[in-house]
Design a protein around this motif. Sequence first.
Motif, PDB file in Angstrom:
ATOM      1  N   MET A   1      48.171  38.782 -12.933  1.00 27.13           N
ATOM      2  CA  MET A   1      48.535  38.309 -11.601  1.00 27.13           C
ATOM      3  C   MET A   1      48.787  39.493 -10.699  1.00 27.13           C
ATOM      4  N   SER A   2      48.272  39.453  -9.497  1.00 24.73           N
ATOM      5  CA  SER A   2      48.477  40.530  -8.545  1.00 24.73           C
ATOM      6  C   SER A   2      49.224  40.013  -7.351  1.00 24.73           C
ATOM      7  N   ALA A   3      49.992  40.922  -6.736  1.00 25.75           N
ATOM      8  CA  ALA A   3      50.742  40.532  -5.540  1.00 25.75           C
ATOM      9  C   ALA A   3      50.725  41.687  -4.572  1.00 25.75           C
ATOM     10  N   GLU A   4      50.720  41.383  -3.303  1.00 26.40           N
ATOM     11  CA  GLU A   4      50.740  42.405  -2.280  1.00 26.40           C
ATOM     12  C   GLU A   4      51.929  42.202  -1.384  1.00 26.40           C
ATOM     13  N   GLU A   5      52.341  43.283  -0.702  1.00 26.18           N
ATOM     14  CA  GLU A   5      53.397  43.157   0.272  1.00 26.18           C
ATOM     15  C   GLU A   5      52.953  42.219   1.375  1.00 26.18           C
ATOM     16  N   PRO A   6      53.880  41.476   1.963  1.00 30.74           N
ATOM     17  CA  PRO A   6      53.490  40.543   3.018  1.00 30.74           C
ATOM     18  C   PRO A   6      52.937  41.258   4.232  1.00 30.74           C
ATOM     19  N   VAL A 122      41.739  28.753 -11.213  1.00 33.51           N
ATOM     20  CA  VAL A 122      41.787  28.823  -9.756  1.00 33.51           C
ATOM     21  C   VAL A 122      41.785  30.298  -9.356  1.00 33.51           C
ATOM     22  N   HIS A 123      40.848  30.647  -8.481  1.00 28.86           N
ATOM     23  CA  HIS A 123      40.664  32.042  -8.098  1.00 28.86           C
ATOM     24  C   HIS A 123      41.338  32.359  -6.761  1.00 28.86           C
ATOM     25  N   GLY A 124      42.021  33.480  -6.731  1.00 28.15           N
ATOM     26  CA  GLY A 124      42.536  34.010  -5.470  1.00 28.15           C
ATOM     27  C   GLY A 124      43.540  33.116  -4.769  1.00 28.15           C
ATOM     28  N   LEU A 125      44.528  32.610  -5.501  1.00 30.64           N
ATOM     29  CA  LEU A 125      45.574  31.833  -4.845  1.00 30.64           C
ATOM     30  C   LEU A 125      46.288  32.689  -3.813  1.00 30.64           C
ATOM     31  N   GLY A 146      47.107  35.494  -6.775  1.00 31.46           N
ATOM     32  CA  GLY A 146      46.266  35.871  -7.901  1.00 31.46           C
ATOM     33  C   GLY A 146      45.458  34.710  -8.429  1.00 31.46           C
ATOM     34  N   SER A 147      44.765  34.926  -9.554  1.00 34.39           N
ATOM     35  CA  SER A 147      43.948  33.898 -10.193  1.00 34.39           C
ATOM     36  C   SER A 147      44.656  33.432 -11.462  1.00 34.39           C
ATOM     37  N   TYR A 148      44.618  32.118 -11.698  1.00 32.25           N
ATOM     38  CA  TYR A 148      45.380  31.539 -12.801  1.00 32.25           C
ATOM     39  C   TYR A 148      44.518  30.583 -13.627  1.00 32.25           C
ATOM     40  N   PRO A 149      44.659  30.632 -14.953  1.00 33.12           N
ATOM     41  CA  PRO A 149      43.980  29.658 -15.810  1.00 33.12           C
ATOM     42  C   PRO A 149      44.799  28.374 -15.878  1.00 33.12           C
ATOM     43  N   MET A 154      54.502  25.177 -16.596  1.00 35.11           N
ATOM     44  CA  MET A 154      54.667  25.558 -15.194  1.00 35.11           C
ATOM     45  C   MET A 154      54.431  27.061 -15.051  1.00 35.11           C
ATOM     46  N   GLN A 155      53.749  27.441 -13.977  1.00 36.78           N
ATOM     47  CA  GLN A 155      53.561  28.851 -13.649  1.00 36.78           C
ATOM     48  C   GLN A 155      54.260  29.104 -12.314  1.00 36.78           C
ATOM     49  N   SER A 156      54.532  30.352 -12.012  1.00 38.08           N
ATOM     50  CA  SER A 156      55.273  30.622 -10.779  1.00 38.08           C
ATOM     51  C   SER A 156      54.883  31.953 -10.172  1.00 38.08           C
ATOM     52  N   TYR A 157      55.148  32.062  -8.894  1.00 42.37           N
ATOM     53  CA  TYR A 157      54.937  33.310  -8.155  1.00 42.37           C
ATOM     54  C   TYR A 157      56.174  33.560  -7.301  1.00 42.37           C
ATOM     55  N   THR A 158      56.677  34.785  -7.326  1.00 39.69           N
ATOM     56  CA  THR A 158      57.847  35.152  -6.537  1.00 39.69           C
ATOM     57  C   THR A 158      57.456  36.264  -5.566  1.00 39.69           C
TER      58      THR A 158
END
Length: 203
Positions: A1-6, A122-125, A146-149, A154-158
């Motif tokens: 999972m990848s995350a960028e600054e807002p 799902v690609h590129g959430l 990011g992309s998730y299988p 439950m999955q999460s993003y913070t």
Amino acid sequence: MSAEEPEHVGPEGAEVEDVESRYVPPPEKTLEEILAADQEDESLRKYKEALLGASTAGAVVVEPNDPRRVLVKQLALVVADRDDVVLNLTGDISQLKKKTFVIKEGVSYRIRIDFIVQREIVHGLKYVQKTSRLGVPVDRMTHMVGSYPPKEEMQSYTTPAEDAPSGMMARGSYSVHSLFTDDDKNEHLKWEWSFEIKKDWKD
């Protein structure tokens, strides 16, 4: 999972829109296509099986009566040393804007989104949030989730930590438009909510 600054968008917001509009996502592939590729590479095959977990055994369907691939369950305001404040996103989301988060001015906070992915990868959430005050846009941020299988769990993003605005001029009510989307511009969920900046949690 990848995350960028807002991305905080002000007058130069059009430049961000231009960059996003030029981005071309890679072709979407099913689980079967991903698993079928590179079968001769044993190490790569094992890596993909470990990454996808139970997905290798077939499609994961958590809620068979819901055709969506991403089921957004809740949004939580996360502040250190305080209980999470949670918005339930499974009911009548039109009522959410009537419930207001209280945020103490200057406090560091994060936003967590809990969701389930079913059926296919799902690609590129992407999480997009636009904030207004008295009808005037004051902030916009985009987080690459990011992309998730698909998984039964439950999955999460913070989001990265942010500091709430402070000072007498910053106090007051704000309205928020949130969107959970992806590379293919599927709108998995769009909702409105609000928060209020106060001098203290109980003011």
